[in-house]
Enzyme design. Structure first.
Site, mmCIF file in Angstrom:
data_model
loop_
_atom_site.group_PDB
_atom_site.id
_atom_site.type_symbol
_atom_site.label_atom_id
_atom_site.label_comp_id
_atom_site.label_asym_id
_atom_site.label_seq_id
_atom_site.Cartn_x
_atom_site.Cartn_y
_atom_site.Cartn_z
ATOM 1 N N ASP A 155 0.863 -1.185 0.000
ATOM 2 C CA ASP A 155 0.000 0.000 0.000
ATOM 3 C C ASP A 155 0.901 1.236 0.000
ATOM 4 O O ASP A 155 1.445 1.615 1.024
ATOM 5 C CB ASP A 155 -0.911 0.020 1.242
ATOM 6 N N ASP A 208 -6.101 5.468 4.346
ATOM 7 C CA ASP A 208 -4.666 5.695 4.573
ATOM 8 C C ASP A 208 -4.193 5.180 5.924
ATOM 9 O O ASP A 208 -3.509 5.883 6.660
ATOM 10 C CB ASP A 208 -4.355 7.190 4.436
ATOM 11 N N HIS A 251 -5.036 11.775 13.690
ATOM 12 C CA HIS A 251 -6.027 11.675 12.609
ATOM 13 C C HIS A 251 -7.207 10.793 12.989
ATOM 14 O O HIS A 251 -8.220 10.806 12.301
ATOM 15 C CB HIS A 251 -5.390 11.101 11.346
ATOM 16 N N ASP A 307 2.777 18.906 13.835
ATOM 17 C CA ASP A 307 2.853 17.923 12.750
ATOM 18 C C ASP A 307 2.419 18.616 11.452
ATOM 19 O O ASP A 307 1.656 19.589 11.484
ATOM 20 C CB ASP A 307 1.879 16.781 13.076
ATOM 21 N N HIS A 341 0.520 17.571 9.152
ATOM 22 C CA HIS A 341 -0.849 17.246 8.742
ATOM 23 C C HIS A 341 -1.841 17.823 9.752
ATOM 24 O O HIS A 341 -1.508 17.996 10.919
ATOM 25 C CB HIS A 341 -1.054 15.729 8.701
ATOM 26 N N ASP A 357 7.088 15.434 10.658
ATOM 27 C CA ASP A 357 7.005 15.461 9.197
ATOM 28 C C ASP A 357 6.926 16.908 8.699
ATOM 29 O O ASP A 357 6.859 17.145 7.508
ATOM 30 C CB ASP A 357 5.811 14.639 8.687
ATOM 31 N N TYR A 411 8.711 10.951 8.875
ATOM 32 C CA TYR A 411 8.975 9.774 8.034
ATOM 33 C C TYR A 411 10.333 9.787 7.372
ATOM 34 O O TYR A 411 10.724 8.798 6.765
ATOM 35 C CB TYR A 411 7.846 9.644 6.995
#
Ligand code: Q7Y
Ligand code: ZN
Length: 667
Positions: free
Chosen positions: A22, A94, A137, A174, A176, A267, A307
């Protein structure tokens, strides 16, 4: 006051991974934790922390945020076949499941709760939990974006329920948007959620309309949700610091949290494939430092994303080393915020002006056609940047953060004989260095017999020398004649050619402009007397109607003016001068002393007039790294002070880019 930094980590959380193909999930690997933890061990930081064991979050803990049906569904995953796991995963976005991920998700949430327990009960001052799966998330009834349980949201509810925490600040740095955190607290005025995130006008994952700056919270929670969208990649240290100084910190100080939780995702650092930003790992030392005087220092950082294994481990080390109290590295050549960041900054401040008195002066939103014109302008820039970015991607590299050596002596003090040396400080003995004595004698002494002035001034000179050699971190001197002491320090520091001295004066003493406008000294003077003479770029009088006695106005001036100036000036020494009549309360003074230690590698020298003897203890406490006491919920600053600061910022922003809060007028 309790010191100590907790580190919560258990290698059990490395024991799950992606079992099928994935592309969206392959970056979330176990090595993220092992690399981060090993770096802390190798840097000698893990040993300096208090190791706190993880525990499994209980059902009750998890149900603070998630629904029963979701928890029951996840409980079944350990017994699923590979095919069932794939099937189960398909209902979410995700994210991936694994037979052991439920166990690890309970440990990740439990780790955050263990961290909260350690900090709130005072076992430690602050701490970090190195966990995976991340959390910000995940929604009440859905896994998302590698997250299963919302670790930080659970921690916030837990802190409120178990410890009666009134106000909790969640800072999500972060890259996101933690939409799971936002949805959990959007109607809750007791949890202030701040997030910046790559957005690109809703083109970037998770492409939510609710991640934009105008989503400010709902009903009673209106104003307590702050979204800062990054509509371009490549954001740098100056962009991040601007948002802290002009959005997060003023609101956070007005909110006055009892606890600070950080969704510490890395990230947002350079090199990360998701964020594609350009902020260097050492910026997290400053972001952490800037939060450490809130909530009496009770800061709990919980790992989210990150990451690129190199920038991840470097950023984790920068964060933990700062939580341990080590001085932050000097912020290398900061650029001002880019146009896109300024547009976001302006939009966020406008969207929140009705909720926060510190933003009341924020200018009205540009009328709609201008803003679309900005976007159009951006799209043109975008084409240019796109192909340029393709080339850059290959050679993405950044310098290894400098080793942050901690001076053997933290705080040295120069005090008259009768004044006791505060605990933890080291009395600085007068200098026998003859050339110092002679230089002081010929330059500063009025009468030949002024022996104790000679002692004081030569001690100060020697102290500054030891700070330059990083043998001493910071210092405090109680002197009879502050103006002579000040000149002596400035003159000495200025001799070393690359030195820059930021001089901050509070109190009513009239401070002469530094010699020439050569930029070797930047003088920022707080007072309540409007000074008539026009000042240059390097002499900035900050006139507050009630001087420093109005904590709200003073705090706003420190956060939105002094800090950006200080970061942009990047001094090698901070000279903080306090003379009587400032009207500054100890807590505000300690906040000032604490915040300024983020500059000049912590080399702060405090000069106080002998009459301020009562302030020696509180000042020493801040210089030793103890968090300043909370200022409490700040009342609205005086409108005339807010306007005066706004005018001053507009006047100075041509010279000082970090003072900008709006995009340059589009042609
Ligand atoms: N479907 C398009 C691929 C875009 N990547 C999204 C992966 C989720 C990232 C979540 C994360 O980093 C947690 S901090
Ligand atoms: Zn992320």
């Amino acid at each position: 006051m309790k010191m100590g930094t907790a580190l919560v980590y258990d290698e059990e959380m490395t024991k799950y991974k992606l079992l099928w193909v994935d592309p969206a999930c392959k970056i979330e690997v176990p090595e993220r934790l092992t690399v981060s933890h090993e770096a802390l061990v190798k840097a000698g930081l893990a040993d300096r922390c208090v190791a706190v064991p993880v525990r499994e979050a209980t059902d009750a803990d998890i149900l603070l945020v998630h629904s029963e049906e979701y928890l029951e569904a996840v409980k079944k995953t350990p017994y699923m076949t590979l095919e069932d796991l794939k099937e189960f995963t398909l209902q979410y976005g995700d994210v991936y499941f694994h037979p052991n991920i439920y166990h690890c998700a309970k440990l990740a949430a439990g780790a955050a709760l263990q961290l909260v327990d350690s900090v709130v009960t005072g076992k430690v001052r602050n701490g970090m939990a190195l966990v995976r799966p991340p959390g910000h998330h995940s929604m009440r009834s859905a896994a998302n974006g590698f997250c299963v349980f919302n670790n930080v949201a659970i921690a916030a509810q837990y802190a409120k329920q178990k410890y009666g925490m009134k106000r909790v600040l969640i800072v999500d740095w972060d890259v996101h948007h933690g939409q799971g955190v936002q949805s959990c607290f959007e109607d809750d005025p007791n949890v202030l959620y701040f997030s910046w995130h790559r957005y690109e006008h809703q083109r970037f994952w998770p492409q939510l309309r609710d991640s934009d700056y105008d989503c400010v919270g709902k009903e009673k929670g209106a104003g307590f949700n702050i979204n800062v969208p990054w509509n371009k990649v490549g954001m740098k240290n100056g962009d991040y610091l601007s948002v802290f100084c002009h959005v997060l910190l003023p609101i956070a100080y007005e909110f006055s949290p009892d606890l600070v939780l950080v969704c510490a995702g890395f990230d947002s650092a350079i090199g990360d494939p998701e964020g594609e930003m350009c902020a260097s790992p050492d910026i997290f030392a400053h972001l952490t430092h800037l939060l450490m005087n809130l909530a009496g220092g009770k800061v709990c950082a919980v790992l989210e994303g990150g990451y690129n294994l190199t920038s991840l481990h470097q950023s984790v080390c920068q964060t933990v080393q700062t939580l341990l109290g080590d001085p932050a590295p000097r912020p290398a050549d900061l650029d001002g915020p880019c146009t896109s960041a300024l547009e976001s900054l302006h939009c966020v401040r406008s969207a929140h002006r009705q909720y926060w008195s510190c933003l009341k002066h924020a200018a009205e939103l540009p009328s709609s056609e201008i803003s679309t014109k900005c976007i159009k302008l951006e799209e043109e820039e975008e084409e240019k940047q796109q192909h340029q970015k393709k080339e850059e991607e290959e050679k993405e590299a950044w310098p290894e953060p400098l080793k942050r050596l901690t001076p053997p002596v933290r705080t040295a003090v120069v005090l008259p004989d009768g004044v006791v040396c505060p605990d933890g400080c080291e009395r600085f003995s007068p200098s026998e260095d003859l050339n110092i004595l002679n230089k002081v004698r010929e330059n500063f002494l009025k009468g030949p017999d002024d022996s104790d002035a000679l002692t004081t001034l030569s001690s100060l000179t020697a102290l500054v020398e030891k700070m330059e050699k990083n043998e001493i971190c910071n210092g405090l001197a109680l002197v009879r004649d502050v103006s002579t002491a000040r000149m002596c320090v400035v003159q000495h520091a200025a001799t070393a050619h690359r030195n820059r001295v930021l001089m901050v004066c509070v109190g009513d003493a009239v401070v002469p402009s530094p010699g020439t406008d050569d930029g070797k000294t930047l003088l920022v003077q707080f007072s309540n007397t409007e000074s008539e003479e026009q000042k240059g770029k390097f002499h900035i009088p900050v006139c507050l109607k009630k001087g420093c006695s109005d904590v709200s106005g003073f705090t706003l001036a420190v956060l939105g003016l002094l800090l950006p100036l200080g970061y942009e000036y990047d001094p090698s020494l901070v000279l903080l001068v306090r003379t009587p009549g400032s009207g500054l309360c100890d807590a505000a003074w300690q906040q000032l002393t604490g915040l300024l230690q983020g500059l000049a590698q912590g080399h702060t020298l405090v000069l106080m007039q002998e009459g301020e003897k009562a302030c020696v203890g509180p000042t020493a406490s801040s210089l030793l790294g103890v968090a300043a006491p909370s200022l409490g919920k700040l009342p609205a600053p005086l409108p005339e002070d807010v306007q005066a600061l706004e005018r001053l910022r507009h006047r100075l922003q041509a010279d000082w880019k970090l003072l900008q809060t709006t995009a340059p007028e589009t042609a």
